[in-house]
Design a protein around this motif. Structure first.
Motif, PDB file in Angstrom:
ATOM      1  N   TYR A 104       0.813  -1.204   0.000  1.00 13.73           N
ATOM      2  CA  TYR A 104       0.000   0.000   0.000  1.00 13.73           C
ATOM      3  C   TYR A 104       0.853   1.262   0.000  1.00 13.73           C
ATOM      4  O   TYR A 104       0.472   2.267  -0.605  1.00 13.73           O
ATOM      5  N   GLU A 107       1.687   2.172  -3.460  1.00 15.56           N
ATOM      6  CA  GLU A 107       0.571   2.354  -4.397  1.00 15.56           C
ATOM      7  C   GLU A 107       0.617   3.691  -5.119  1.00 15.56           C
ATOM      8  O   GLU A 107       0.558   3.744  -6.355  1.00 15.56           O
ATOM      9  N   ARG A 108       0.709   4.773  -4.359  1.00 19.47           N
ATOM     10  CA  ARG A 108       0.602   6.083  -4.988  1.00 19.47           C
ATOM     11  C   ARG A 108       1.760   6.325  -5.954  1.00 19.47           C
ATOM     12  O   ARG A 108       1.563   6.835  -7.059  1.00 19.47           O
ATOM     13  N   LEU A 111       1.186   4.178  -9.043  1.00 19.64           N
ATOM     14  CA  LEU A 111       0.054   4.704  -9.795  1.00 19.64           C
ATOM     15  C   LEU A 111       0.459   5.929 -10.605  1.00 19.64           C
ATOM     16  O   LEU A 111       0.165   6.036 -11.800  1.00 19.64           O
ATOM     17  N   ILE A 137      -8.987   7.409 -10.629  1.00 22.06           N
ATOM     18  CA  ILE A 137      -8.441   6.647  -9.510  1.00 22.06           C
ATOM     19  C   ILE A 137      -7.640   7.554  -8.590  1.00 22.06           C
ATOM     20  O   ILE A 137      -7.734   7.485  -7.363  1.00 22.06           O
ATOM     21  N   VAL A 138      -6.829   8.421  -9.188  1.00 23.35           N
ATOM     22  CA  VAL A 138      -5.982   9.312  -8.392  1.00 23.35           C
ATOM     23  C   VAL A 138      -6.811  10.336  -7.636  1.00 23.35           C
ATOM     24  O   VAL A 138      -6.544  10.651  -6.470  1.00 23.35           O
ATOM     25  N   GLN A 180      -6.939  -1.807  -5.795  1.00 23.43           N
ATOM     26  CA  GLN A 180      -5.863  -1.643  -4.823  1.00 23.43           C
ATOM     27  C   GLN A 180      -6.133  -0.432  -3.929  1.00 23.43           C
ATOM     28  O   GLN A 180      -5.936  -0.478  -2.709  1.00 23.43           O
ATOM     29  N   ARG A 181      -6.601   0.639  -4.535  1.00 25.09           N
ATOM     30  CA  ARG A 181      -6.931   1.852  -3.781  1.00 25.09           C
ATOM     31  C   ARG A 181      -8.043   1.567  -2.781  1.00 25.09           C
ATOM     32  O   ARG A 181      -7.985   1.999  -1.620  1.00 25.09           O
ATOM     33  N   GLN A 182      -9.069   0.828  -3.220  1.00 24.52           N
ATOM     34  CA  GLN A 182     -10.204   0.532  -2.343  1.00 24.52           C
ATOM     35  C   GLN A 182      -9.794  -0.407  -1.204  1.00 24.52           C
ATOM     36  O   GLN A 182     -10.257  -0.264  -0.069  1.00 24.52           O
ATOM     37  N   LYS A 184      -7.006  -0.542   0.317  1.00 20.03           N
ATOM     38  CA  LYS A 184      -6.190   0.155   1.310  1.00 20.03           C
ATOM     39  C   LYS A 184      -7.030   0.759   2.427  1.00 20.03           C
ATOM     40  O   LYS A 184      -6.622   0.787   3.589  1.00 20.03           O
TER      41      LYS A 184
END
Length: 440
Positions: A104, A107-108, A111, A137-138, A180-182, A184
């Protein structure tokens, strides 16, 4: 530009078009076909081709379609790296020792790197829609329900069976990043369902990467799929992932002894020989034994598969993953390799009647060529295989089809492999392999 030499890439795309005898209008049609577009303005695109070949502009949005049309890579054709391939490698090569927190935390950065790479390439597709989704997403992507994620898995599986694997791969990256965002920030109660979806999407991506011949990345995604399935606590899903991993491994991804070990390890999770998954894995074991020339043992495993697998599989996050032609496909493979023409023909007829996955259809025809060679018809069988591979649309070329063609080649006795028809098949296998195969 009239007084200057065009850049090397411009001369190269001009020379490749001329070598094939394509007009600019035909080049436009080939590019649209390679990009998966069923319609478009050929005249306008032909005008752009004129400018690209003069070096006036770089074909940023069409570089990957050019590479597909010319059966090469973006890097070889234009001298620049393929940003989407770099993004896939980035996403699929996390260290095995990384913790969920490590995942996680990365991730950013990952991304934004993917977004930057995609923008630099003119987007994942010429429409720009994937870029909009990445920005969503961002900035403001909303969480999806478990039902929505299950639908996404179904949609991506349909794409895998009907569309070019490169398109499938690129579309999956969008949803995997959103998921992946969700994950986290999800509540504990939502994690099992989200992990089930992560396992399903990772399975489909691993399969797409296998079709592209990117076996190293595919193996990484199989690991991710297994980890997500294990975290979900869903035994059927855990077994599904392991069964699919072993099945894909048959296509040159892993040594056959490793495939057999994967089957045995997965069977240890199943609830004994009477379970669906024990029988399903018997089908993969039958194919593996066939590749080793152990035909009697293969037929015994095949009987277990056909007798006990039933008419449908257990429910999973991808309810459409089971198809009734799967058992017939296994029969076609095993009987063809053993030279049992009557049983192989009957099984092949059943597979073709379902008119399913384009890859199944190509491979089941290659089974017929395997059987012909196994019966001694070397020239006829290798010519059959060559014709099947030549007829494949460029966008449907798959390492799994190429590997089945190689089985035809390996069926030919060593002392007969210098025959002209065999040499033609060898050359065709090289020419029709997906271009990403050469990169890994």
């Amino acid at each position: 530009m009239s007084d200057q030499q065009p850049p090397k890439w411009a001369l190269r795309i001009w020379a490749e078009r001329e070598r094939r005898g394509w007009s600019k209008h035909e080049m436009a049609r080939q590019l649209m076909r390679a990009a998966g577009l069923s319609y478009g303005n050929v005249v306008n695109l032909a005008r752009q081709i004129y400018d690209w070949e003069k070096g006036k502009h770089f074909p940023r949005d069409w570089s990957r379609a050019y590479a597909t049309a010319f059966d090469t890579t973006v890097e070889k054709l234009f001298g620049v790296p393929d940003p989407i391939q770099r993004a896939v490698d980035l996403a699929g090569t996390l260290e095995d020792s990384a913790t969920s927190d490590d995942w996680y935390d990365m991730e950013r950065r990952r991304l934004l790197e993917l977004l930057a790479l995609s923008l630099g390439a003119g987007g994942l597709a010429s429409s720009g829609e994937p870029i909009r989704q990445l920005l969503d997403i961002v900035l403001m992507s909303e969480d999806r329900s478990a039902e929505d994620w299950e639908l996404a898995c179904v949609d991506h599986l349909h794409a895998l069976r009907t569309r070019p694997p490169i398109q499938v791969r690129d579309g999956l990256l969008i949803d995997l990043l959103a998921l992946q965002r969700q994950l986290k920030k999800a509540d504990t109660k939502d994690l099992p369902d989200l992990n089930r979806s992560a396992a399903g999407l990772s399975l489909i991506l691993a399969n797409a990467l296998t079709r592209l011949g990117n076996h190293a990345a595919a193996i990484h995604w199989w690991r991710t799929a297994k980890a997500a399935a294990d975290a979900s606590g869903d035994l059927n899903l855990r077994l599904l992932i392991r069964a699919e991993e072993a099945g894909c491994a048959l296509y040159g991804q892993r040594d056959i002894s490793t495939v057999l070990a994967l089957v045995d390890k997965a069977r240890a999770l199943a609830s004994g020989p009477s379970s669906y998954w024990y029988a399903d894995l018997a089908g993969t074991r039958a194919k593996a034994l066939t590749l080793l020339g152990r035909h009697d043992e293969a037929k015994q495993e095949l009987r277990t598969y056909v007798t006990h697998a039933g008419n449908e599989g257990p429910s999973t996050v991808i309810p459409t993953i089971w198809c009734p032609d799967q058992t017939h496909f296994a029969e076609s493979w095993v009987y063809a390799a053993a030279g049992d023409e009557a049983k192989a023909d009957a099984a092949r007829t059943q597979v073709l009647a379902y008119n399913g996955d384009y890859q199944y259809l190509a491979n089941v025809h290659l089974h017929e060529a395997i059987c012909t060679v196994a019966q001694g018809g070397i020239d006829r069988g290798t010519q059959q295989a060559t014709a099947i591979l030549d007829a494949l649309p460029t966008t449907h070329r798959s390492a799994m089809i190429t590997e089945t063609g190689k089985i035809v080649l390996r069926t030919v006795p060593f002392d007969q492999r210098d025959r002209p028809a065999v040499q033609d098949l060898r050359a065709t296998l090289t020419a029709t392999a997906p271009h990403t195969t050469a990169l890994h």
